[in-house]
Design a protein around this motif. Structure first.
Motif, short mmCIF file in Angstrom:
data_model
loop_
_atom_site.label_atom_id
_atom_site.label_comp_id
_atom_site.label_asym_id
_atom_site.label_seq_id
_atom_site.Cartn_x
_atom_site.Cartn_y
_atom_site.Cartn_z
N ARG A 265 0.81 -1.22 0.00
CA ARG A 265 0.00 0.00 0.00
C ARG A 265 0.84 1.26 0.00
N VAL A 266 1.98 1.23 0.67
CA VAL A 266 2.86 2.41 0.72
C VAL A 266 4.17 2.01 0.07
N ASN A 267 4.43 2.62 -1.08
CA ASN A 267 5.61 2.24 -1.86
C ASN A 267 6.26 3.50 -2.43
N VAL A 268 7.06 3.34 -3.44
CA VAL A 268 7.80 4.44 -4.03
C VAL A 268 6.87 5.51 -4.61
N GLY A 269 5.75 5.11 -5.16
CA GLY A 269 4.80 6.06 -5.72
C GLY A 269 4.22 6.99 -4.65
N ILE A 270 3.85 6.42 -3.52
CA ILE A 270 3.34 7.23 -2.41
C ILE A 270 4.45 8.14 -1.90
N ALA A 271 5.67 7.63 -1.83
CA ALA A 271 6.80 8.46 -1.39
C ALA A 271 7.02 9.62 -2.36
N PHE A 272 6.89 9.38 -3.65
CA PHE A 272 7.07 10.43 -4.63
C PHE A 272 6.00 11.51 -4.49
N ILE A 273 4.75 11.11 -4.34
CA ILE A 273 3.66 12.08 -4.18
C ILE A 273 3.82 12.87 -2.89
N THR A 274 4.19 12.19 -1.81
CA THR A 274 4.41 12.87 -0.54
C THR A 274 5.59 13.83 -0.65
N GLY A 275 6.62 13.43 -1.39
CA GLY A 275 7.76 14.31 -1.61
C GLY A 275 7.40 15.54 -2.41
N LEU A 276 6.50 15.39 -3.39
CA LEU A 276 6.03 16.55 -4.13
C LEU A 276 5.29 17.53 -3.21
N LEU B 51 10.95 21.79 -7.28
CA LEU B 51 10.06 20.65 -7.40
C LEU B 51 10.84 19.40 -7.79
N GLY B 52 10.74 18.38 -6.98
CA GLY B 52 11.36 17.10 -7.27
C GLY B 52 12.52 16.73 -6.36
N ILE B 53 13.04 17.68 -5.60
CA ILE B 53 14.19 17.37 -4.75
C ILE B 53 13.81 16.37 -3.67
N HIS B 54 12.81 16.70 -2.88
CA HIS B 54 12.40 15.80 -1.80
C HIS B 54 11.70 14.56 -2.37
N SER B 55 11.05 14.71 -3.51
CA SER B 55 10.41 13.56 -4.15
C SER B 55 11.45 12.50 -4.52
N PHE B 56 12.52 12.93 -5.14
CA PHE B 56 13.57 11.99 -5.53
C PHE B 56 14.22 11.36 -4.31
N ALA B 57 14.56 12.18 -3.31
CA ALA B 57 15.24 11.67 -2.12
C ALA B 57 14.35 10.70 -1.34
N LEU B 58 13.08 11.04 -1.18
CA LEU B 58 12.17 10.13 -0.48
C LEU B 58 11.94 8.85 -1.28
N SER B 59 11.84 8.98 -2.59
CA SER B 59 11.61 7.79 -3.43
C SER B 59 12.79 6.83 -3.34
N VAL B 60 13.99 7.34 -3.41
CA VAL B 60 15.17 6.46 -3.32
C VAL B 60 15.25 5.82 -1.94
N SER B 61 15.00 6.59 -0.89
CA SER B 61 15.05 6.05 0.47
C SER B 61 14.00 4.96 0.68
N VAL B 62 12.79 5.21 0.23
CA VAL B 62 11.72 4.21 0.39
C VAL B 62 11.98 3.01 -0.51
N TRP B 63 12.57 3.22 -1.68
CA TRP B 63 12.90 2.09 -2.55
C TRP B 63 13.90 1.15 -1.86
N VAL B 64 14.91 1.72 -1.22
CA VAL B 64 15.89 0.90 -0.49
C VAL B 64 15.20 0.14 0.63
N LEU B 65 14.28 0.79 1.29
CA LEU B 65 13.56 0.16 2.40
C LEU B 65 12.63 -0.96 1.91
N VAL B 66 11.87 -0.68 0.87
CA VAL B 66 10.91 -1.68 0.36
C VAL B 66 11.65 -2.87 -0.24
N ALA B 67 12.81 -2.64 -0.82
CA ALA B 67 13.58 -3.75 -1.40
C ALA B 67 14.08 -4.71 -0.32
N ASN B 68 14.18 -4.22 0.92
CA ASN B 68 14.71 -5.05 2.02
C ASN B 68 13.73 -5.19 3.17
#
Length: 158
Positions: A49-60, A70-87
Motif C-alpha cells: 500500500r505504501v511504496n515508491v509512488g506514495i513516497a514520490f507524491i508525498t515528496g512533491l 520541485l522534485g528534490i524531496h520527491s527523488f530523495a524520499l523515493s530512493v530512500s523508500v525504494w531501499v527500504l521496500v527492497a529489504n
C-alpha cells in the motif's frame, strides 16, 4: 468500518504538518524527518500500500510546502523508500533498536541526496548540521514505531 482507510493518509498528513511546523532557530537544526519516519514505518508494515509512488507524491507535497525546487524531496524520499521496500522482509525481523540504526542510515542517505540535488541547483556547501536530523530520527523511531503499530492494529489497517 471506513476509518481504517484514512489511517495512512492522516498519518502522512500529520507528518507533513510536523515537518513544516515552525520551531525556534536553535531547535530547527535538530528537526527529525517526520515524513521519512512515517513513510518508513508504513513501507515496512504494508509495502503493497505504501511504496515508491506514495513516497514520490508525498515528496512533491513536501517540495511545495517547503518551497524547494520541485522534485528534490520527491527523488530523495523515493530512493530512500525504494531501499527500504527492497529489504523490508529482512528489516521486519530486526529489533526496534536495530531498525533505528537503519532509519538513521536512510535518513543520512535522504539528507545527502537532498544536499546533492540542492548543490547541483544552487551553490550551497555541506555543513555537518545537515545530518543532525539523522540522530533525532533514530532516537524517535522506537516511539513512532510503537504509536503507528498501535494505530494500525487498533484500526485493523491491512
Amino acid at each position: 468500518m471506513q476509518s481504517r482507510f484514512f489511517v495512512i493518509p492522516v498519518s502522512l498528513l500529520i507528518a507533513l504538518v510536523l515537518q513544516i511546523m515552525p520551531l525556534p532557530i536553535e531547535a530547527d537544526v535538530y528537526r527529525p524527518d517526520w515524513v521519512l519516519i512515517v513513510l518508513a514505518y508504513w513501507a515496512m508494515a504494508l509495502p503493497n500500500r505504501v511504496n515508491v509512488g506514495i513516497a514520490f507524491i508525498t515528496g512533491l507535497a513536501m517540495d511545495i510546502l517547503l518551497g524547494t525546487a520541485l522534485g528534490i524531496h520527491s527523488f530523495a524520499l523515493s530512493v530512500s523508500v525504494w531501499v527500504l521496500v527492497a529489504n523490508y522482509q529482512r528489516l521486519r525481523n530486526y529489533s526496534v533498536w536495530q531498525q533505528a540504526i537503519v532509519i538513521g542510515l536512510l535518513s543520512a542517505l535522504y539528507h545527502l541526496l537532498v544536499f546533492w540535488l540542492q548543490h547541483l541547483l544552487t551553490d550551497i556547501y555541506f555543513l555537518f548540521d545537515y545530518l543532525w536530523p539523522t540522530f533525532t530520527s533514530m532516537l524517535l523511531w522506537p516511539w513512532i514505531f510503537w504509536l503507528l503499530r498501535k494505530s494500525r492494529r487498533q484500526f485493523r489497517v491491512t
